[in-house]
Design a protein around this motif. Structure first.
Motif, PDB file in Angstrom:
ATOM      1  N   MET A  53       0.810  -1.224   0.000  1.00 19.70           N
ATOM      2  CA  MET A  53       0.000   0.000   0.000  1.00 19.70           C
ATOM      3  C   MET A  53       0.838   1.266   0.000  1.00 19.70           C
ATOM      4  O   MET A  53       0.301   2.367  -0.178  1.00 19.70           O
ATOM      5  N   GLY A  54       2.146   1.127   0.230  1.00 20.61           N
ATOM      6  CA  GLY A  54       2.994   2.307   0.279  1.00 20.61           C
ATOM      7  C   GLY A  54       2.765   3.148   1.514  1.00 20.61           C
ATOM      8  O   GLY A  54       2.867   4.380   1.481  1.00 20.61           O
ATOM      9  N   LEU A  55       2.490   2.499   2.642  1.00 21.28           N
ATOM     10  CA  LEU A  55       2.186   3.192   3.894  1.00 21.28           C
ATOM     11  C   LEU A  55       3.249   2.920   4.943  1.00 21.28           C
ATOM     12  O   LEU A  55       3.899   1.872   4.933  1.00 21.28           O
ATOM     13  N   ASP A  56       3.390   3.855   5.873  1.00 23.86           N
ATOM     14  CA  ASP A  56       4.263   3.656   7.032  1.00 23.86           C
ATOM     15  C   ASP A  56       3.522   2.933   8.151  1.00 23.86           C
ATOM     16  O   ASP A  56       4.145   2.269   8.986  1.00 23.86           O
ATOM     17  N   TYR A  57       2.213   3.086   8.185  1.00 25.43           N
ATOM     18  CA  TYR A  57       1.388   2.460   9.224  1.00 25.43           C
ATOM     19  C   TYR A  57      -0.037   2.326   8.715  1.00 25.43           C
ATOM     20  O   TYR A  57      -0.442   3.012   7.776  1.00 25.43           O
ATOM     21  N   VAL A  58      -0.805   1.420   9.320  1.00 30.07           N
ATOM     22  CA  VAL A  58      -2.251   1.376   9.109  1.00 30.07           C
ATOM     23  C   VAL A  58      -2.920   1.907  10.368  1.00 30.07           C
ATOM     24  O   VAL A  58      -2.325   1.919  11.449  1.00 30.07           O
ATOM     25  N   ASP A  59      -4.143   2.331  10.220  1.00 23.31           N
ATOM     26  CA  ASP A  59      -4.859   2.858  11.383  1.00 23.31           C
ATOM     27  C   ASP A  59      -5.380   1.741  12.274  1.00 23.31           C
ATOM     28  O   ASP A  59      -5.343   1.847  13.505  1.00 23.31           O
ATOM     29  N   ILE A  60      -5.863   0.653  11.658  1.00 26.56           N
ATOM     30  CA  ILE A  60      -6.341  -0.505  12.425  1.00 26.56           C
ATOM     31  C   ILE A  60      -5.790  -1.775  11.782  1.00 26.56           C
ATOM     32  O   ILE A  60      -5.892  -1.960  10.566  1.00 26.56           O
ATOM     33  N   PHE A  61      -5.217  -2.647  12.602  1.00 27.63           N
ATOM     34  CA  PHE A  61      -4.777  -3.961  12.131  1.00 27.63           C
ATOM     35  C   PHE A  61      -5.564  -5.023  12.883  1.00 27.63           C
ATOM     36  O   PHE A  61      -5.618  -5.021  14.106  1.00 27.63           O
ATOM     37  N   TYR A  62      -6.171  -5.939  12.127  1.00 27.91           N
ATOM     38  CA  TYR A  62      -7.018  -6.985  12.708  1.00 27.91           C
ATOM     39  C   TYR A  62      -6.346  -8.358  12.636  1.00 27.91           C
ATOM     40  O   TYR A  62      -5.702  -8.685  11.629  1.00 27.91           O
ATOM     41  N   HIS A  63      -6.592  -9.167  13.662  1.00 26.29           N
ATOM     42  CA  HIS A  63      -6.412 -10.607  13.473  1.00 26.29           C
ATOM     43  C   HIS A  63      -7.700 -11.117  12.847  1.00 26.29           C
ATOM     44  O   HIS A  63      -8.774 -10.959  13.413  1.00 26.29           O
ATOM     45  N   HIS A  64      -7.570 -11.761  11.684  1.00 29.03           N
ATOM     46  CA  HIS A  64      -8.712 -12.021  10.807  1.00 29.03           C
ATOM     47  C   HIS A  64      -9.594 -13.186  11.254  1.00 29.03           C
ATOM     48  O   HIS A  64     -10.776 -13.252  10.911  1.00 29.03           O
TER      49      HIS A  64
END
Length: 331
Positions: A127-138
């Motif tokens: 995604m070309g990001l330094d971080y995501v706002d929310i990361f889930y265990h799926h």
């Protein structure tokens, strides 16, 4: 031409508090599970993503395996972000997940710290990001200790790779354990993402109560049962529908569309028409009527479907008689 969003993009959207947190999410979010992969037309995906942002949808929901092929939805989103939305990154909530099969070998799925950290690193690159706002265990892992999975989520936040964490597809008891562990680690569980629709109501049997008691939000996916709760199947299975596509990756299959389901769809459609809505709009409003729901994830294949779905916000109230009729149809 450079994308310029509407200055009025936040005026018509409703934003809901996500549990007991500082985050608000739009009542409707955009999911990239299907129709944003490498097999799909990029310009159509781009048009849906930019239209969503233009309409006040700030929440874009992804996962490592979305596509197909797996990973390609994140790549598509990354291209659109770089081309159109990068100046607005701080106005967006970008989420991704890991838990399902992603690569060969013993570290390519489930819930080990090795898999979750590696997967998020790959997602950020796509995604070309330094971080995501929310990361889930799926999804829950029946073999990895829950303590390890939750410790991985805590680590990811402390590393700065995600601002918040959540879980998806956990039942009520599993959720209660996970939330307690995360709280003790000092990284609260922001949100749970379950499948929830008129045809999939398991969250009403305890999960919503657990989330409310623990101050976590709830973001519902597959609210239209992958299109079954829409006008698309009122006259059978169209050749261009998701059920006829055979695209895999958890998509609706034609064998799951029974005569009983189609009969229920026809009856529900009559109630929707009486409300001045189409079936999809009523199905979305039906979920949003519960204040414990933070947001509902839309899965769309064309911009017109997104525009149509947004109209559900114009009528989210149900009479006791309407709810009784709906429950009778679904029972």
């Amino acid at each position: 031409m450079a994308f310029l969003p509407s200055p009025q993009r936040y005026d018509a959207m409703e934003y809901r508090r996500c549990g007991k947190s500082g985050i608000k999410l739009p009542a409707l979010s955009l999911g990239l599970w299907h129709n944003f992969g490498g097999i799909d037309q990029f310009e159509n995906a781009r048009n849906m993503i930019t239209l969503a942002f233009d309409k006040g949808i700030t929440h874009f929901d992804l996962a490592n395996n979305y596509g197909p092929p797996a990973g390609s939805a994140e790549e598509t989103f990354g291209r659109v972000l770089k081309k159109d939305l990068l100046p607005y990154r701080d106005e967006m909530i970008v989420t991704t997940k890991a838990g399902y099969y992603m690569w060969q070998g013993p570290y390519g799925e489930w819930g080990s710290k090795k898999y979750l950290v590696s997967s998020l690193d790959q997602s950020l690159k796509r995604m070309g990001l330094d971080y995501v706002d929310i990361f889930y265990h799926h999804r829950p892992d029946p073999e990895t200790p829950l303590e390890e999975t939750m410790a991985a989520l805590d680590l990811i936040v402390r590393q700065g790779k995600a601002l918040y964490v959540g879980i998806s597809n956990y039942n009520a008891a599993e959720t209660e354990r996970a939330v307690k562990m995360l709280r003790e680690m000092g990284t609260p569980c922001l949100v749970h993402q379950p499948k929830y629709s008129m045809f999939e109501r398991w969250v009403e049997n305890g999960l919503l109560d657990v989330l409310e008691q623990n101050g976590a939000g709830c973001v519902a996916f597959s609210p239209l049962a992958q299109g079954l709760l829409s006008n698309k199947y009122l006259k059978g299975i169209p050749s261009d529908s998701r059920a006829a596509s055979g695209r895999g990756n958890g998509a609706l299959e034609s064998g799951r569309i029974t005569e009983e389901k189609l009969n229920q769809v026809l009856q529900l459609n009559e109630i929707a028409q009486q409300r001045g809505q189409n079936l999809a709009q009523m199905a979305l409003a039906w979920i949003l009527k519960d204040p414990r729901i933070t947001s509902v994830i839309l899965g769309v294949s064309k911009p017109e479907q997104l525009t149509d779905s947004l109209k559900c916000l114009e009528n989210k109230e149900f009479s006791a008689e309407e709810l009784q009729k709906i429950n009778q149809i679904l029972s």
